[in-house]
Design a protein around this motif. Structure first.
Motif, short mmCIF file in Angstrom:
data_model
loop_
_atom_site.label_atom_id
_atom_site.label_comp_id
_atom_site.label_asym_id
_atom_site.label_seq_id
_atom_site.Cartn_x
_atom_site.Cartn_y
_atom_site.Cartn_z
N PRO A 203 0.95 -1.47 0.08
CA PRO A 203 0.06 -0.12 0.41
C PRO A 203 0.96 1.92 -0.16
O PRO A 203 0.44 2.14 -0.74
N ALA A 204 1.71 1.66 1.10
CA ALA A 204 3.07 2.43 1.00
C ALA A 204 3.22 2.74 -0.52
O ALA A 204 3.25 3.72 -1.12
N GLN B 230 0.99 4.02 -3.08
CA GLN B 230 0.23 5.66 -2.74
C GLN B 230 1.51 6.61 -3.15
O GLN B 230 0.64 7.59 -3.60
N THR C 155 0.93 6.66 -6.80
CA THR C 155 -0.29 7.55 -6.74
C THR C 155 0.15 9.00 -6.66
O THR C 155 -0.33 9.92 -7.54
N ASP C 156 1.16 9.30 -5.98
CA ASP C 156 1.64 10.18 -5.59
C ASP C 156 2.41 10.94 -6.80
O ASP C 156 2.05 12.27 -7.14
N ASP D 196 -9.49 3.50 -7.51
CA ASP D 196 -8.24 2.52 -7.41
C ASP D 196 -8.49 0.81 -8.17
O ASP D 196 -7.29 0.51 -8.83
N ALA E 295 -4.33 1.76 -9.58
CA ALA E 295 -3.99 1.97 -8.27
C ALA E 295 -3.51 0.53 -8.88
O ALA E 295 -2.09 -0.44 -8.10
#
Length: 122
Positions: free
Chosen positions: A84-85, A88, A91-92, A110, A113
């Motif tokens: 997940p990190a 993310q 995504t950022d 999602d 992702a």
């Protein structure tokens, strides 16, 4: 293999790369499409707007791929990302690099992702 500093600079500056996943024979490309890409901590990522059902995602994760940046072509393996990190962070990076461009909203949802892959240079 790892990406060189010069390759990372070129990838960071590029708007897109050509993504060419192999088909089941691992010799014939099934597609040759431009895709958005981001670099996070010296690692290269792409993701599928249509999620894990994207044809290139399915073929690339099973069979590998080539990508083209300018006149240079690279053999790569897809490494599906599930942390997940890490997802993310990608995504950022997408939001920062492609802010305001269409279809950024789709690329940070999602479904997309879940289809995040690191392109690992062979």
């Amino acid at each position: 293999m790892t990406w060189t500093d010069e390759e990372i600079k070129q990838l960071e500056a590029a708007s897109t790369i050509q993504n060419k996943p192999f088909g089941p024979d691992k010799a014939t490309f099934t597609e040759d499409n431009p895709v958005w890409e981001v670099v996070v901590d010296g690692r290269l990522y792409i993701r599928g707007g249509n999620g894990t059902a994207s044809r290139w995602y399915v073929n690339g994760t099973k069979n590998g791929s080539h990508i083209r940046l300018g006149n240079q072509e690279y053999a790569v393996d897809y490494r599906a990302v599930s942390d997940p990190a890490e997802v993310q962070a990608v995504t950022d990076a997408y939001q920062a690099k492609y802010h305001g461009q269409y279809p950024i909203d789709m690329m940070v949802e999602d479904r997309a992702a879940q289809a995040t892959v690191e392109l690992v240079k062979r």
